[in-house]
Design a protein around this motif. Structure first.
Motif, PDB file in Angstrom:
ATOM      1  N   GLU A 147       0.913  -1.402   0.017  1.00  0.00           N
ATOM      2  CA  GLU A 147      -0.065  -0.064  -0.062  1.00  0.00           C
ATOM      3  C   GLU A 147       0.852   1.223   0.004  1.00  0.00           C
ATOM      4  O   GLU A 147       0.702   2.206  -0.588  1.00  0.00           O
ATOM      5  CB  GLU A 147      -0.878  -0.140   1.229  1.00  0.00           C
ATOM      6  CG  GLU A 147      -1.931   1.286   1.393  1.00  0.00           C
ATOM      7  CD  GLU A 147      -2.681   1.166   2.520  1.00  0.00           C
ATOM      8  OE1 GLU A 147      -3.141   2.235   3.070  1.00  0.00           O
ATOM      9  OE2 GLU A 147      -2.848   0.096   3.008  1.00  0.00           O
ATOM     10  N   TYR A 148       1.934   1.315   0.782  1.00  0.00           N
ATOM     11  CA  TYR A 148       2.924   2.375   0.845  1.00  0.00           C
ATOM     12  C   TYR A 148       3.544   2.489  -0.532  1.00  0.00           C
ATOM     13  O   TYR A 148       3.753   3.701  -0.894  1.00  0.00           O
ATOM     14  CB  TYR A 148       3.776   2.355   2.033  1.00  0.00           C
ATOM     15  CG  TYR A 148       4.857   3.268   1.956  1.00  0.00           C
ATOM     16  CD1 TYR A 148       4.564   4.539   2.806  1.00  0.00           C
ATOM     17  CD2 TYR A 148       6.067   3.245   1.357  1.00  0.00           C
ATOM     18  CE1 TYR A 148       5.479   5.538   3.007  1.00  0.00           C
ATOM     19  CE2 TYR A 148       6.971   4.318   1.275  1.00  0.00           C
ATOM     20  CZ  TYR A 148       6.734   5.387   2.290  1.00  0.00           C
ATOM     21  OH  TYR A 148       7.432   6.468   2.258  1.00  0.00           O
ATOM     22  N   ARG A 164       1.175   4.221  -3.019  1.00  0.00           N
ATOM     23  CA  ARG A 164       0.723   5.371  -2.665  1.00  0.00           C
ATOM     24  C   ARG A 164       2.008   6.390  -2.905  1.00  0.00           C
ATOM     25  O   ARG A 164       1.919   7.321  -3.648  1.00  0.00           O
ATOM     26  CB  ARG A 164       0.580   5.593  -1.335  1.00  0.00           C
ATOM     27  CG  ARG A 164      -0.066   6.889  -0.788  1.00  0.00           C
ATOM     28  CD  ARG A 164      -0.472   7.095   0.392  1.00  0.00           C
ATOM     29  NE  ARG A 164       0.582   7.158   1.373  1.00  0.00           N
ATOM     30  CZ  ARG A 164       0.718   5.724   2.163  1.00  0.00           C
ATOM     31  NH1 ARG A 164       0.032   4.995   2.152  1.00  0.00           N
ATOM     32  NH2 ARG A 164       1.689   5.991   3.206  1.00  0.00           N
ATOM     33  N   LYS A 165       3.085   5.931  -2.553  1.00  0.00           N
ATOM     34  CA  LYS A 165       4.430   6.722  -2.829  1.00  0.00           C
ATOM     35  C   LYS A 165       4.772   6.866  -4.110  1.00  0.00           C
ATOM     36  O   LYS A 165       5.094   8.065  -4.908  1.00  0.00           O
ATOM     37  CB  LYS A 165       5.556   6.146  -2.109  1.00  0.00           C
ATOM     38  CG  LYS A 165       6.954   7.124  -2.001  1.00  0.00           C
ATOM     39  CD  LYS A 165       6.639   8.504  -1.449  1.00  0.00           C
ATOM     40  CE  LYS A 165       6.270   8.503  -0.427  1.00  0.00           C
ATOM     41  NZ  LYS A 165       6.066   9.946   0.197  1.00  0.00           N
ATOM     42  N   GLU A 199       2.672   6.976  -6.893  1.00  0.00           N
ATOM     43  CA  GLU A 199       1.682   7.736  -7.212  1.00  0.00           C
ATOM     44  C   GLU A 199       2.151   9.210  -7.121  1.00  0.00           C
ATOM     45  O   GLU A 199       1.943  10.276  -7.676  1.00  0.00           O
ATOM     46  CB  GLU A 199       0.217   7.517  -6.812  1.00  0.00           C
ATOM     47  CG  GLU A 199      -0.258   6.149  -7.452  1.00  0.00           C
ATOM     48  CD  GLU A 199      -1.611   5.854  -6.698  1.00  0.00           C
ATOM     49  OE1 GLU A 199      -1.969   6.429  -5.696  1.00  0.00           O
ATOM     50  OE2 GLU A 199      -2.150   4.801  -7.223  1.00  0.00           O
ATOM     51  N   GLU A 200       2.408   9.434  -5.719  1.00  0.00           N
ATOM     52  CA  GLU A 200       2.825  10.881  -5.276  1.00  0.00           C
ATOM     53  C   GLU A 200       3.959  11.216  -6.107  1.00  0.00           C
ATOM     54  O   GLU A 200       3.978  12.664  -6.422  1.00  0.00           O
ATOM     55  CB  GLU A 200       3.198  10.873  -3.897  1.00  0.00           C
ATOM     56  CG  GLU A 200       1.977  10.730  -2.843  1.00  0.00           C
ATOM     57  CD  GLU A 200       2.526  10.518  -1.449  1.00  0.00           C
ATOM     58  OE1 GLU A 200       3.728  10.649  -1.012  1.00  0.00           O
ATOM     59  OE2 GLU A 200       1.646  10.265  -0.477  1.00  0.00           O
TER      60      GLU A 200
END
Length: 611
Positions: A418-419, A422-423, A425-426
């Motif tokens: 998950e991290y 998300r990272k 995508e950021e």
């Protein structure tokens, strides 16, 4: 051809070496009883002048920063060069005072030059090549000394005739844009920071290349407190007393207070806020809902002054916390004797064990003093594998029983899907140029012995070659060590390929979107191995680095990837997808006992909760 003044110089040298021999008004004066000794020497010189017919051609003259790459051939006609031992060639720089600086060139057979016209096997070993870094060619590896230099190829034949000649390079303007080339040369040490300008042009008088070195900046960092980046003033005697003797005294005075069993102190003198291993241990404690009294003491670096209140707080918190967590050396805390029911835990910022550190460098330049107190008061330390426990015990000078192979907390993100999602995508949203490209991350360690001289010789990379060969498929990110003093200047024509991410602190986030890592002696290779991705080790100075610094393991067999020493080799390995990827798994398994993303949990449960 040897010019008249050169011939006169040679005869003048005889006049200096022999008694009763002199030159005046271009006439040679020799006393009669000395003539038998002197005439053979002069005859040798005149005999040498018979071989004044030569041929020279420069086939490559390429500048990358202050590094010159030169290739070509030269020979003296009628003197065969059929064996490598028949000849020796050098690049010679001659300044205005006739002082000479010599750089030995590699003799190569002419077929390696891919010439259109064959000059014949008689001069088989006429070829030469050289790679000369003028940023380190001066005294003590400083830039080329100030001055204007005419350049020559010096050829010494060793066969039938032993001849030495300085041959001009000829018209090199075809290799120079707008007939000149200019770059900077930098030097960093604790006592001298230099900036020179290097100007290259064509000299019509000598019919050769002209090099001019001009010093434009000279700073003594030892006169500064900290380094140029900090711009901090040297503290007065009162402050120095406060952060040393008074701090230590306060620490022991605060022993009148009991240790607070739920107080946990996170401290660092190298970052302004919590991060790295400290952050992931803290996050794990938050995830478990541990209701501790958390304290945080952070400074950008040890040169930034602490207020009187901060000094008092630090002394109080270290004295009364059941656990103090560090991520690297903290000199103020090192002299303290830790209380019996308290722990000083070193999480350390590097994984594995690569280049020697701490007391493994005892007696080496830049190593600790034998009576140093750094590291020696840790009650516990965390490492990635039981295989490196002896290395850390030696480096910290603590007992092996105090070292726990629980894993590196900040690597937990590599197992958090998950991290990672998300990272990524950021990063893609903030830096859209990373999308749809393969990412090369260049993350070397610094050169120099500390903050006042930390630098990286970026000229070792050829921007043009990397751009021309890799631009279509890749982007190239720089992530230099945060204490490096020199800045990267990316030429405007390459800004759609090279990007400087040196100020992006958490490098592990960048590893998530990295396809190929290029490093040298940095411990980043340990973290990257957990992702099972390819690496290259750009170690252009590996022989010097090994001799001056040293490693815990033999470097060439240790690295989980191919060793490359120049840009051509980097390009070749990437284009051919040649990364020795089979080395990564055994490397990873040796340096990580656990590969499960639960290092932070183990640290909290076993060292803090003491389960």
């Amino acid at each position: 051809m040897v010019y008249k003044n050169e011939l006169q110089d040679k005869i003048s040298k005889i006049a200096e070496d022999k008694e009763d021999v002199s030159i005046k008004d271009n006439y040679l004066s020799i006393k009669t009883d000395r003539i038998e000794n002197v005439l053979p020497l002069i005859n040798d010189i005149l005999e040498e002048e018979r071989y004044d017919d030569f041929d020279i051609k420069i086939t490559t003259l390429h500048w990358n920063g202050a590094i010159l790459n030169i290739e070509g051939y030269c020979y003296i006609k009628d003197i065969p060069l059929k064996k490598n031992f028949d000849v020796k060639k050098s690049l010679v720089l001659v300044d205005e005072k006739q002082n000479k600086k010599t750089f030995v060139l590699e003799d190569i057979p002419i077929y390696k030059l891919n010439l259109k016209n064959n000059i014949g096997d008689t001069y088989l070993w006429a070829g030469f090549r050289g790679n000369i870094n003028f940023s380190t060619s001066g005294e003590k590896n400083k830039p080329l000394a100030e001055g204007t230099y005419k350049t020559y190829i010096n050829i010494q034949t060793k066969g039938i005739k032993r001849i030495t000649k300085n041959i001009p390079l000829g018209d090199i303007r075809d290799f120079l844009q707008d007939d000149f080339y200019s770059t900077k040369m930098e030097y960093f040490s604790s006592k001298s920071q230099l900036l020179h300008n290097l100007m290259v042009s064509y000299d019509m008088d000598s019919k050769s290349m002209l090099i001019k070195s001009t010093k434009i900046k000279d700073i003594n960092p030892s006169a500064l407190y900290g380094d140029i980046k900090n711009k901090t003033k040297k503290p007065g005697p009162i402050y120095r007393f406060m952060r040393t003797k008074m701090f230590t005294l306060l620490y022991y005075i605060f022993h009148i207070f009991p240790i607070k069993n739920n107080r946990i102190l996170f401290a660092s003198d190298s970052r302004p806020e919590i991060g790295g291993n400290l952050l992931y241990v803290y996050k794990e404690m938050q995830r478990q809902g541990l209701n501790y009294d958390y304290k945080f003491m952070f400074k950008e670096n040890s040169f930034v002054k602490k207020t009187f209140l901060e000094i008092v707080k630090l002394a109080f918190y270290v004295a009364t916390s059941r656990v103090t967590l560090l991520e690297e050396n903290y000199p103020m805390i090192s002299p303290l004797k830790i209380r019996k029911k308290a722990d000083l835990i070193q999480l350390w910022h590097g994984a594995g064990a690569f280049k020697v550190f701490g007391y493994s460098r005892l007696g080496q330049p830049g190593g600790p003093k034998i009576n140093s107190k750094d590291h020696r008061n840790y009650t516990k330390a965390v490492v990635s594998s039981r295989n490196v426990i002896p290395k850390y015990a030696e480096g910290f000078d603590i007992d092996e029983e105090k070292i726990f192979p629980l894993g590196i907390p900040r690597t937990d993100i590599f197992y958090d899907e998950e991290y990672k999602k998300r990272k990524k995508e950021e990063l893609y949203e903030k830096y859209p140029f990373l999308k749809d490209k393969k990412v090369i991350l260049f993350a070397p360690t610094f050169r120099g012995r500390g903050r006042k001289e930390a630098h990286y010789p970026i000229d070792q990379l050829d921007f043009k070659k990397l751009y021309d060969n890799l631009k279509g498929e890749y982007v190239f990110l720089f992530k230099l060590h945060f204490i490096v003093l020199n800045k990267i200047t990316i030429p405007y024509q390459y800004v759609d390929f090279f990007y400087d991410f040196s100020d992006y602190r958490e490098v592990n986030d960048l590893l998530l979107i990295t396809d190929i890592l290029i490093t040298d002696y940095s411990s980043i290779c340990f973290e990257f191995s957990l992702l099972n991705k390819p690496m290259l080790f750009f170690a252009f100075d590996v022989e010097e680095y090994i001799s001056q610094r040293g490693f815990y393991y033999e470097y060439q067999s240790f690295i989980p990837g191919n060793l490359v020493k120049n840009t051509d080799e980097i390009v070749e390995k990437i284009v051919n997808n040649d990364f020795a990827i089979e080395k990564v798994k055994p490397f990873r398994d040796y340096f990580f006992d656990y590969q499960d993303g639960k290092a932070s949990e183990r640290v909290v449960n076993q060292l803090i909760k003491k389960e």
